[in-house]
Design a protein around this motif. Structure first.
Motif, mmCIF file in Angstrom:
data_model
loop_
_atom_site.group_PDB
_atom_site.id
_atom_site.type_symbol
_atom_site.label_atom_id
_atom_site.label_comp_id
_atom_site.label_asym_id
_atom_site.label_seq_id
_atom_site.Cartn_x
_atom_site.Cartn_y
_atom_site.Cartn_z
ATOM 1 N N PHE A 54 47.322 27.685 16.713
ATOM 2 C CA PHE A 54 45.909 27.832 16.412
ATOM 3 C C PHE A 54 45.621 29.166 15.737
ATOM 4 O O PHE A 54 44.752 29.251 14.865
ATOM 5 N N VAL A 55 46.325 30.201 16.109
ATOM 6 C CA VAL A 55 46.068 31.516 15.526
ATOM 7 C C VAL A 55 46.347 31.537 14.031
ATOM 8 O O VAL A 55 45.783 32.354 13.288
ATOM 9 N N ASP A 56 47.213 30.628 13.551
ATOM 10 C CA ASP A 56 47.564 30.587 12.128
ATOM 11 C C ASP A 56 46.582 29.772 11.294
ATOM 12 O O ASP A 56 46.598 29.865 10.063
ATOM 13 N N GLY A 57 45.744 28.961 11.942
ATOM 14 C CA GLY A 57 44.760 28.181 11.215
ATOM 15 C C GLY A 57 45.347 26.946 10.561
ATOM 16 O O GLY A 57 46.567 26.771 10.496
ATOM 17 N N PRO A 58 44.496 26.059 10.023
ATOM 18 C CA PRO A 58 44.971 24.817 9.420
ATOM 19 C C PRO A 58 45.547 24.985 8.017
ATOM 20 O O PRO A 58 46.263 24.108 7.541
ATOM 21 N N HIS A 59 45.232 26.083 7.356
ATOM 22 C CA HIS A 59 45.709 26.303 5.981
ATOM 23 C C HIS A 59 46.757 27.410 5.956
ATOM 24 O O HIS A 59 46.643 28.402 6.687
ATOM 25 N N PRO A 60 47.766 27.291 5.092
ATOM 26 C CA PRO A 60 48.870 28.260 5.071
ATOM 27 C C PRO A 60 48.513 29.572 4.359
ATOM 28 O O PRO A 60 49.074 29.899 3.305
ATOM 29 N N PHE A 61 47.611 30.330 4.938
ATOM 30 C CA PHE A 61 47.246 31.610 4.345
ATOM 31 C C PHE A 61 48.431 32.577 4.301
ATOM 32 O O PHE A 61 48.434 33.524 3.513
ATOM 33 N N GLU A 62 49.416 32.341 5.155
ATOM 34 C CA GLU A 62 50.580 33.233 5.176
ATOM 35 C C GLU A 62 51.378 33.162 3.881
ATOM 36 O O GLU A 62 52.192 34.055 3.593
ATOM 37 N N ASN A 63 51.172 32.116 3.082
ATOM 38 C CA ASN A 63 51.905 31.973 1.817
ATOM 39 C C ASN A 63 51.225 32.699 0.654
ATOM 40 O O ASN A 63 51.783 32.766 -0.438
ATOM 41 N N LEU A 64 50.036 33.223 0.864
ATOM 42 C CA LEU A 64 49.297 33.864 -0.217
ATOM 43 C C LEU A 64 49.716 35.314 -0.391
ATOM 44 O O LEU A 64 50.150 35.983 0.554
ATOM 45 N N LYS A 65 49.562 35.788 -1.595
ATOM 46 C CA LYS A 65 49.857 37.194 -1.899
ATOM 47 C C LYS A 65 48.731 38.074 -1.371
ATOM 48 O O LYS A 65 47.559 37.858 -1.677
ATOM 49 N N ARG A 66 49.080 39.080 -0.579
ATOM 50 C CA ARG A 66 48.112 40.032 -0.048
ATOM 51 C C ARG A 66 48.187 41.330 -0.844
ATOM 52 O O ARG A 66 49.260 41.766 -1.245
ATOM 53 N N VAL A 67 47.030 41.935 -1.067
ATOM 54 C CA VAL A 67 46.949 43.167 -1.841
ATOM 55 C C VAL A 67 46.153 44.206 -1.054
ATOM 56 O O VAL A 67 45.425 43.885 -0.117
ATOM 57 N N GLU A 68 46.306 45.462 -1.425
ATOM 58 C CA GLU A 68 45.636 46.541 -0.704
ATOM 59 C C GLU A 68 44.143 46.594 -1.011
ATOM 60 O O GLU A 68 43.326 46.927 -0.144
ATOM 61 N N THR A 69 43.788 46.307 -2.259
ATOM 62 C CA THR A 69 42.374 46.334 -2.647
ATOM 63 C C THR A 69 42.005 44.989 -3.276
ATOM 64 O O THR A 69 42.859 44.310 -3.852
#
Length: 433
Positions: free
Chosen positions: A118-133
């Protein structure tokens, strides 16, 4: 219930689960309502009111959460559902169901948490590129706080945009033109009373940043929120004055941003100027008002301050908070945040709090380059509000600045505006055309 024979009428209501085994009812009246799982071991009760148009019992298992509203209004009644074996196989059990042809839910994604926490949610946000700004430049030192009175719908109510639009905005009439949205908006008003409150003086006040973040996300997703992001809540994200004109001194430094999906099938069936469009908007707003209120109350129970900011009563600007929390990027539509999985087919809400937790980073899924080269939303916009030109600096933000007055005028004079969502940009389908 086992080894039982019903000689008279049986009425059973429970919020839990029921197991029926060797229950013989014959032609007697059996009325069973359950909030949990109903399992019938041998189908002896078929033909009674266990099958009521929303549930079938055929010797297997059926999961249901029933709620009933009674009325003196004359209505055509539904017939009971046929047994599963008699349902059209291709659509309900075969290839159409496996692949999700014509609908967003299918055999592979019917339960998004079957293989995800449940903490990860239904969509794979972990696959997205994260940026500082954020991918949208924000000159924070030059972002001027504005009073809530500058909101275009507020300006319409005060008569700034003419008599006709004032009448259309009075009492939220533009959102009450259709029966479903009229009912939903009344409920929205009731939730305003639950948005804020006093923190529990004896709360546990947990201070583990990572655990606090995980708990908020897991609880939100368990309740049914479609996407959650955590960020700071800078002073420039708050209005300078509230709806009454009183000065706002930002009370909280963190934000829990939430997204509610308006519905793929619903969007596909809406024209943008019909009752479906405004009803799906109000449903999503109402959903957040409930769920955001629950999360805010739980944070207050733990000893921290928290307030839910809804469509009817909010003191923060939500787009920059969605941007900071990694729930999307700014699109050519203007101040609209586009999510990589839902597009702009969403409604948002924010819970601000002084609870400490880890922040999410902004995301970059290539939208700036896409919107720079597409322009379809600008061509399709029925009000001509979306610009086809380059980005401009506006109040400290480098964005494609839409004409807010044209947009608001169109939406108030009609029921809603879904053309820009369903025709011009990705809204959760596989096509970017």
């Amino acid at each position: 219930i086992t080894d039982s024979s019903v000689s008279g009428q049986l009425d059973l209501v429970t919020g839990g689960a029921i197991v029926l085994n060797k229950l013989s009812a014959g032609s007697n009246a059996v009325n069973i309502t359950a909030g949990g799982e109903i399992t019938d071991g041998n189908d002896d009760t078929a033909g009674n009111n266990i099958t009521a148009g929303v549930l079938t019992i055929t010797g297997g298992q059926a999961v249901t959460g029933l709620e009933t509203s009674v009325s003196t209004l004359d209505l055509a009644t539904d017939r009971p559902l046929a047994p599963r074996a008699d349902q059209p196989w291709f659509k309900t059990q075969g290839p159409a169901w496996w692949l999700g042809k014509g609908f967003s839910k299918n055999a592979f994604n019917r339960d998004p948490f079957s293989k995800r926490k449940f903490v990860d949610g239904p969509h794979p946000f972990e696959n997205l590129k994260r940026v500082e700004t954020p991918t949208t430049y924000i000159d924070e030192a030059r972002v001027a706080r504005v009073p809530k009175r500058t909101d275009m719908f507020a300006r319409a109510q005060f008569g700034d945009m003419g008599k006709n639009l004032q009448e259309g905005a009075k009492g939220g009439y533009y959102a009450r033109k259709a029966a479903p949205s009229c009912a939903q908006r009344r409920a929205l008003g009731a939730f305003v009373l639950l948005q804020d409150g006093e923190a529990n003086e004896h709360g546990a006040r947990p201070d583990d940043l990572a655990q606090n973040a995980a708990n908020i996300k897991a609880a939100s997703y368990f309740l049914g929120v479609d996407a959650v992001g955590l960020s700071r809540c800078p002073d420039w994200a708050w209005y300078s004055h509230d709806a009454t004109g009183a000065v706002l001194d930002p009370p909280h430094n963190n934000a829990v941003s939430m997204i509610i999906d308006q519905g793929y099938e619903t969007m596909e069936g809406a024209s943008g100027d019909d009752w479906i469009s405004v009803a799906q908007s109000m449903r999503a707003y109402l959903r957040f008002s409930l769920l955001g209120g629950v999360i805010a109350q739980q944070i207050r129970n733990l000893g921290y301050k928290a307030k839910s900011h809804t469509v009817l009563d909010g003191e923060v600007l939500q787009p920059p908070l969605l941007l900071l929390s990694g729930l999307g990027e700014v699109s050519r539509i203007g101040e609209v945040i586009l999510n990589p999985y839902l597009g702009p087919r969403l409604k948002s809400g924010v819970v601000t709090t002084d609870m400490p937790f880890e922040h999410d980073k902004p995301i970059d899924f290539g939208l700036q380059n896409f919107c720079e080269n597409c322009n379809k939303c600008a061509r399709e916009c029925p009000s001509g509000a979306i610009t086809a030109g380059p980005k401009l600096m506006f109040n400290g933000y480098e964005i494609w600045k839409s004409d807010s007055q044209k947009c608001a005028s169109y939406r108030i004079s009609r029921k809603s505006c879904a053309p820009s969502l369903s025709l011009s940009v990705p809204h959760g389908s596989r096509s970017w055309d």
